[in-house]
Design a protein around this motif. Sequence first.
Motif, PDB file in Angstrom:
ATOM      1  N   GLN A  58      63.582  43.373  17.613  1.00 53.72           N
ATOM      2  CA  GLN A  58      62.220  41.704  16.616  1.00 53.72           C
ATOM      3  C   GLN A  58      60.662  42.746  16.213  1.00 53.72           C
ATOM      4  O   GLN A  58      60.271  41.187  16.080  1.00 53.72           O
ATOM      5  CB  GLN A  58      62.644  40.784  18.060  1.00 53.72           C
ATOM      6  CG  GLN A  58      64.153  40.830  18.054  1.00 53.72           C
ATOM      7  CD  GLN A  58      64.084  39.346  19.448  1.00 53.72           C
ATOM      8  OE1 GLN A  58      63.421  39.231  19.394  1.00 53.72           O
ATOM      9  NE2 GLN A  58      65.016  39.706  20.025  1.00 53.72           N
ATOM     10  N   THR A  59      60.508  43.850  16.204  1.00 58.81           N
ATOM     11  CA  THR A  59      59.240  44.329  15.890  1.00 58.81           C
ATOM     12  C   THR A  59      59.631  45.748  15.263  1.00 58.81           C
ATOM     13  O   THR A  59      60.035  45.970  15.384  1.00 58.81           O
ATOM     14  CB  THR A  59      58.265  43.964  16.842  1.00 58.81           C
ATOM     15  OG1 THR A  59      58.515  45.244  17.744  1.00 58.81           O
ATOM     16  CG2 THR A  59      58.151  42.939  17.746  1.00 58.81           C
TER      17      THR A  59
ATOM     18  N   ASP B 219      59.393  46.237  22.167  1.00 54.55           N
ATOM     19  CA  ASP B 219      59.422  44.292  21.419  1.00 54.55           C
ATOM     20  C   ASP B 219      58.889  44.103  22.309  1.00 54.55           C
ATOM     21  O   ASP B 219      57.545  43.653  22.110  1.00 54.55           O
ATOM     22  CB  ASP B 219      60.734  43.495  20.928  1.00 54.55           C
ATOM     23  CG  ASP B 219      61.977  44.912  20.161  1.00 54.55           C
ATOM     24  OD1 ASP B 219      61.148  44.811  19.734  1.00 54.55           O
ATOM     25  OD2 ASP B 219      62.796  44.556  19.325  1.00 54.55           O
ATOM     26  N   ALA B 220      58.899  44.218  24.101  1.00 59.13           N
ATOM     27  CA  ALA B 220      58.441  43.761  25.261  1.00 59.13           C
ATOM     28  C   ALA B 220      56.855  43.891  24.798  1.00 59.13           C
ATOM     29  O   ALA B 220      55.535  43.143  25.082  1.00 59.13           O
ATOM     30  CB  ALA B 220      59.133  43.525  25.699  1.00 59.13           C
ATOM     31  N   LEU B 221      56.917  45.253  25.079  1.00 60.92           N
ATOM     32  CA  LEU B 221      55.393  45.514  24.920  1.00 60.92           C
ATOM     33  C   LEU B 221      54.416  45.507  23.500  1.00 60.92           C
ATOM     34  O   LEU B 221      53.368  44.852  23.756  1.00 60.92           O
ATOM     35  CB  LEU B 221      55.064  47.032  24.869  1.00 60.92           C
ATOM     36  CG  LEU B 221      55.683  47.823  25.967  1.00 60.92           C
ATOM     37  CD1 LEU B 221      55.892  48.891  26.452  1.00 60.92           C
ATOM     38  CD2 LEU B 221      54.716  47.682  27.095  1.00 60.92           C
TER      39      LEU B 221
ATOM     40  N   GLY C 232      55.199  42.333  22.219  1.00 57.50           N
ATOM     41  CA  GLY C 232      55.052  40.842  21.463  1.00 57.50           C
ATOM     42  C   GLY C 232      55.916  40.544  20.417  1.00 57.50           C
ATOM     43  O   GLY C 232      56.325  41.090  19.386  1.00 57.50           O
ATOM     44  N   ILE C 233      55.845  39.101  20.156  1.00 53.83           N
ATOM     45  CA  ILE C 233      56.990  38.823  18.654  1.00 53.83           C
ATOM     46  C   ILE C 233      55.859  39.129  18.054  1.00 53.83           C
ATOM     47  O   ILE C 233      57.166  39.470  17.000  1.00 53.83           O
ATOM     48  CB  ILE C 233      57.026  37.147  19.122  1.00 53.83           C
ATOM     49  CG1 ILE C 233      58.679  37.195  18.734  1.00 53.83           C
ATOM     50  CG2 ILE C 233      56.263  36.469  18.397  1.00 53.83           C
ATOM     51  CD1 ILE C 233      59.753  37.995  19.526  1.00 53.83           C
TER      52      ILE C 233
ATOM     53  N   ALA D 291      64.222  47.231  22.851  1.00 51.85           N
ATOM     54  CA  ALA D 291      64.017  46.334  23.305  1.00 51.85           C
ATOM     55  C   ALA D 291      62.603  46.124  24.628  1.00 51.85           C
ATOM     56  O   ALA D 291      61.324  45.725  24.702  1.00 51.85           O
ATOM     57  CB  ALA D 291      64.626  45.387  24.051  1.00 51.85           C
ATOM     58  N   GLU D 292      62.347  47.389  24.993  1.00 51.92           N
ATOM     59  CA  GLU D 292      61.690  47.837  25.588  1.00 51.92           C
ATOM     60  C   GLU D 292      60.316  47.822  24.846  1.00 51.92           C
ATOM     61  O   GLU D 292      58.842  47.148  25.058  1.00 51.92           O
ATOM     62  CB  GLU D 292      61.334  48.886  26.472  1.00 51.92           C
ATOM     63  CG  GLU D 292      60.435  49.182  27.233  1.00 51.92           C
ATOM     64  CD  GLU D 292      59.951  49.829  27.585  1.00 51.92           C
ATOM     65  OE1 GLU D 292      59.369  51.094  28.473  1.00 51.92           O
ATOM     66  OE2 GLU D 292      61.319  50.809  28.368  1.00 51.92           O
TER      67      GLU D 292
END
Length: 175
Positions: free
Chosen positions: A102-103, A167-169, A171-172, A164-165
């Motif tokens: 997602q990033t 992406d979480a680091l 941000g969107i 996913a990790e």
Amino acid sequence: MAIVPEAQRAAAVQCLTLSPALKEMALGLSVPILFQSRVQGVTKLYVAGDRPLIGAGPAETPLMPLWESGTTVLAVRQEADHLVFFTFSLEDPARRAQDLAQTEQGLWAVLFVEAYEDERSGEALEATAAEVGFRHWPLMLAHYHAASQDTFQESEAFRQAFAAEIDALEGIDGR
């Protein structure tokens, strides 16, 4: 799912909130040697034409093909507040599209895991990470070697979890 028309693709890529390095790869202007075997121009998709794609997002959301790799297309779509990078098959459009990240940094994570598995040299990987702006190369190495990847399923699970990790680091809007 509407595919951005071929004649509008270059302009549409330039409008995406992507780094210059990713835009240049998508347009075939500058593809790092590390990725040249996996990044080919978008040609087969446009020959095949529009088709229904399962799991590629809402039907009204245009899909932007970034590149082809054999018979797989790597594409991006805009969701409410972020991009989603995904792949789909040209040979089997009924096969569900697979979300990758997602990033942009999440996408780079997936691409660098693949390149690492292709047994590219560490020096080439590190230099390319710096060239394209992949900030998580050292983290990828550490996580890769700590993960159990004895089976295809474990390897895929690692790739998805690591993206996913990242992406979480990030941000969107993790450009």
